[in-house]
Write a protein that holds these residues in place. Sequence first.
Motif, PDB file in Angstrom:
ATOM      1  N   SER A   1       0.825  -1.200   0.000  1.00  0.00           N
ATOM      2  CA  SER A   1       0.000   0.000   0.000  1.00  0.00           C
ATOM      3  C   SER A   1       0.861   1.252   0.000  1.00  0.00           C
ATOM      4  O   SER A   1       2.060   1.215   0.310  1.00  0.00           O
ATOM      5  CB  SER A   1      -0.903   0.014   1.236  1.00  0.00           C
ATOM      6  OG  SER A   1      -0.123   0.179   2.412  1.00  0.00           O
ATOM      7  N   GLU A   2       0.238   2.353  -0.342  1.00  0.00           N
ATOM      8  CA  GLU A   2       0.920   3.641  -0.308  1.00  0.00           C
ATOM      9  C   GLU A   2       1.478   3.931   1.078  1.00  0.00           C
ATOM     10  O   GLU A   2       2.630   4.348   1.234  1.00  0.00           O
ATOM     11  CB  GLU A   2      -0.061   4.740  -0.716  1.00  0.00           C
ATOM     12  CG  GLU A   2       0.469   6.154  -0.568  1.00  0.00           C
ATOM     13  CD  GLU A   2      -0.629   7.183  -0.790  1.00  0.00           C
ATOM     14  OE1 GLU A   2      -0.566   7.873  -1.808  1.00  0.00           O
ATOM     15  OE2 GLU A   2      -1.534   7.290   0.064  1.00  0.00           O
TER      16      GLU A   2
ATOM     17  N   GLU B   1       2.381  -6.615   5.312  1.00  0.00           N
ATOM     18  CA  GLU B   1       2.268  -6.872   3.885  1.00  0.00           C
ATOM     19  C   GLU B   1       3.540  -7.580   3.445  1.00  0.00           C
ATOM     20  O   GLU B   1       4.637  -7.224   3.891  1.00  0.00           O
ATOM     21  CB  GLU B   1       2.074  -5.569   3.116  1.00  0.00           C
ATOM     22  CG  GLU B   1       0.755  -4.880   3.425  1.00  0.00           C
ATOM     23  CD  GLU B   1       0.667  -3.483   2.837  1.00  0.00           C
ATOM     24  OE1 GLU B   1      -0.112  -3.296   1.892  1.00  0.00           O
ATOM     25  OE2 GLU B   1       1.383  -2.595   3.326  1.00  0.00           O
TER      26      GLU B   1
ATOM     27  N   HIS C   1      -3.013  -8.214  -1.269  1.00  0.00           N
ATOM     28  CA  HIS C   1      -3.578  -7.272  -2.233  1.00  0.00           C
ATOM     29  C   HIS C   1      -3.948  -8.010  -3.517  1.00  0.00           C
ATOM     30  O   HIS C   1      -3.128  -8.706  -4.109  1.00  0.00           O
ATOM     31  CB  HIS C   1      -2.588  -6.146  -2.514  1.00  0.00           C
ATOM     32  CG  HIS C   1      -2.334  -5.290  -1.321  1.00  0.00           C
ATOM     33  ND1 HIS C   1      -3.265  -4.395  -0.842  1.00  0.00           N
ATOM     34  CD2 HIS C   1      -1.272  -5.204  -0.479  1.00  0.00           C
ATOM     35  CE1 HIS C   1      -2.789  -3.787   0.228  1.00  0.00           C
ATOM     36  NE2 HIS C   1      -1.577  -4.257   0.467  1.00  0.00           N
TER      37      HIS C   1
ATOM     38  N   ASP D   1      -8.748  -6.434  -1.905  1.00  0.00           N
ATOM     39  CA  ASP D   1      -7.626  -6.656  -1.012  1.00  0.00           C
ATOM     40  C   ASP D   1      -8.182  -7.361   0.220  1.00  0.00           C
ATOM     41  O   ASP D   1      -9.203  -6.942   0.761  1.00  0.00           O
ATOM     42  CB  ASP D   1      -6.969  -5.338  -0.593  1.00  0.00           C
ATOM     43  CG  ASP D   1      -6.338  -4.599  -1.764  1.00  0.00           C
ATOM     44  OD1 ASP D   1      -6.045  -5.261  -2.787  1.00  0.00           O
ATOM     45  OD2 ASP D   1      -6.145  -3.382  -1.658  1.00  0.00           O
TER      46      ASP D   1
END
Length: 300
Positions: A29-30, A76, A111, A295
């Motif tokens: 993710s960002e 993640e 994701h 996600d």
Amino acid sequence: MTLTAEQVRAQLPDLARAAQEVDGVAPLSEQTLLNARHGAPDGESPDGEGPAMVWHDVDGELIAIAVSDASRASYELVVRPDHRRNGYGASLLDLVVNQVSEEGAARVWAHGDLPTARSLATSHGLHVVRELWKMARPVDGEPGIEEPSLPTGFASRRFEPGADDEAWLGVNARAFAHHPEQGRMTLADLRERMDQDWFDPTGLLLIEDVTGERPVLAASHWTKIEPPGAAEGEVYVVAVDPAYQGRGLGRAVTTLGLAHLAAAGVRTIDLYVEGDNAPAIATYRGWGFDKASADVMYAL
């Protein structure tokens, strides 16, 4: 692990890009990329808090990593495509699962919920605890994008960096008071995003209550086109102050943003919504959005 955390952070964007090119979905993710960029020099913060990183590297190349969020409540994972099926992902997930067992907090995002990620999660006894849907619509699809219209007593304008920061954060915090990520945004988080190449203040649209002596920020729609000039635009953050809910501002500020994205020349518009938020999903379907991917968060 022969690479330093500083070297890992430098290579992380390239690893993420390599995985996205093969998988068709961003593996990190960002917020995770931003967190990792500003982590502690050794990958661990001195007080045991903040983002954590564990990784594998071969001949000075980062090939696999697990990165936590700031609170270490979720992780993640990503493995470089040309090094998959060698046990790197499983070994990193073992470490995360042990974290889950010891603290009862760590969870893992997949994701796109790709088959390989799903298989790895289930092999470790993990199950789905949360889904975040990506919904999308073509700009020229049906129904057409509405012409923006504001309720009486309200006016719209563009965000002014520096002048509107605190007011926007206040509305955002109140609107997302119970959201596990968005409601925690700080001034540093906001300014970090404003420093990104994709940030465009003309794409952060504000609605103000103009009935009093001075305007009061009531709602906002932050749109995103990354990279600038891309064919896909995003409904990034839509926020309505709870004090102004029930006045039609959610629809008004959303249509403002959709119209802005369409005028910017994107061909597709997407957004993210919790998979169990049936009312919101129904609303977005009415605006022409359909589920494109999801996600998924796994936990023991």
